[in-house]
Structure formats: structure tokens, C-alpha cells
Enzyme design. Sequence first.
Site, short mmCIF file in Angstrom:
data_model
loop_
_atom_site.label_atom_id
_atom_site.label_comp_id
_atom_site.label_asym_id
_atom_site.label_seq_id
_atom_site.Cartn_x
_atom_site.Cartn_y
_atom_site.Cartn_z
N CYS A 44 0.84 -1.20 0.00
CA CYS A 44 0.00 0.00 0.00
C CYS A 44 0.87 1.26 0.00
O CYS A 44 1.60 1.50 0.96
CB CYS A 44 -0.88 -0.04 1.25
SG CYS A 44 -1.66 1.52 1.66
N CYS A 47 0.51 3.48 3.01
CA CYS A 47 1.10 2.85 4.20
C CYS A 47 2.62 3.05 4.21
O CYS A 47 3.21 3.28 5.27
CB CYS A 47 0.77 1.37 4.25
SG CYS A 47 -1.00 1.00 4.40
#
Length: 126
Positions: A44, A47
Site C-alpha cells: 500500500c 502505508c
Amino acid sequence: MAKIHNVSDYPEYSAAIEEVQVRSPKIFAYFYGNEDPATKKSWCPDCVLADPVIKEAFKNAPQDLEIVRVAVGERAAWKTPDNVYRLKAKVKCIPTLIKLENGEEAGRLEELDCAAPEKVNSFLRS
């Protein structure tokens, strides 16, 4: 440094929340995309941006704070509408940092807010 509980599936998440609630009425849960073992980075992109901010904030958080760090799965599993974290924990996007007080949600930071040091630090101290 806060006490961090790393979990990788929903039953572990539920058990960690129940265990910590016995000791503390306030808990934080941090949801993020699984990390690749070779690169140590999440699939991600948000992230990846939030990771250094979150790690530093957790390191500097009050010692009595307890955080459940939750790997939500690989990209394909996360993207399905019936992902257990989407359904049961009401996580709409990652990264997400949720504050629980007495078992109820009391606030959350989502996506790029988790990459903003001042927001994360303030939220952890709220």
C-alpha cells in the site's frame, strides 16, 4: 514507547483488543497493508508513506499506551468488499489509526493523515 501488539488476522485482533481492554480503557488500533518480507515495505503506497511517521510516533508515545498493529492482508484480499476488517472493524481505507475508549470508537485518522507527524502525535495523546 507504547506497548505494541502485532496481529495478522481477525481472531488475533479480537483477542488482543479483549486482552488489552482488561488493563486499559483506551486502545489504539493501527490497520495497514501487509509488508513484503523481502523489502519490508507494504504493498500500500499510503502505508509506505505513513510507516516512518507511525513508527516514530509509537516510539515516542506514552509508555502506558497500548496499540494493536493489524496487518489487513495482501492487496487482493483487502480489495474485496467482504474483507473482514471492512465488515467487522469498519475500516474503509488504509492506513487507519482508530482510538477505542471503553470498547467504542472515539476517533480515527485515515490514509495520509497517518503520514502527518503532528496529527498522529496529537491523536495518540488525546
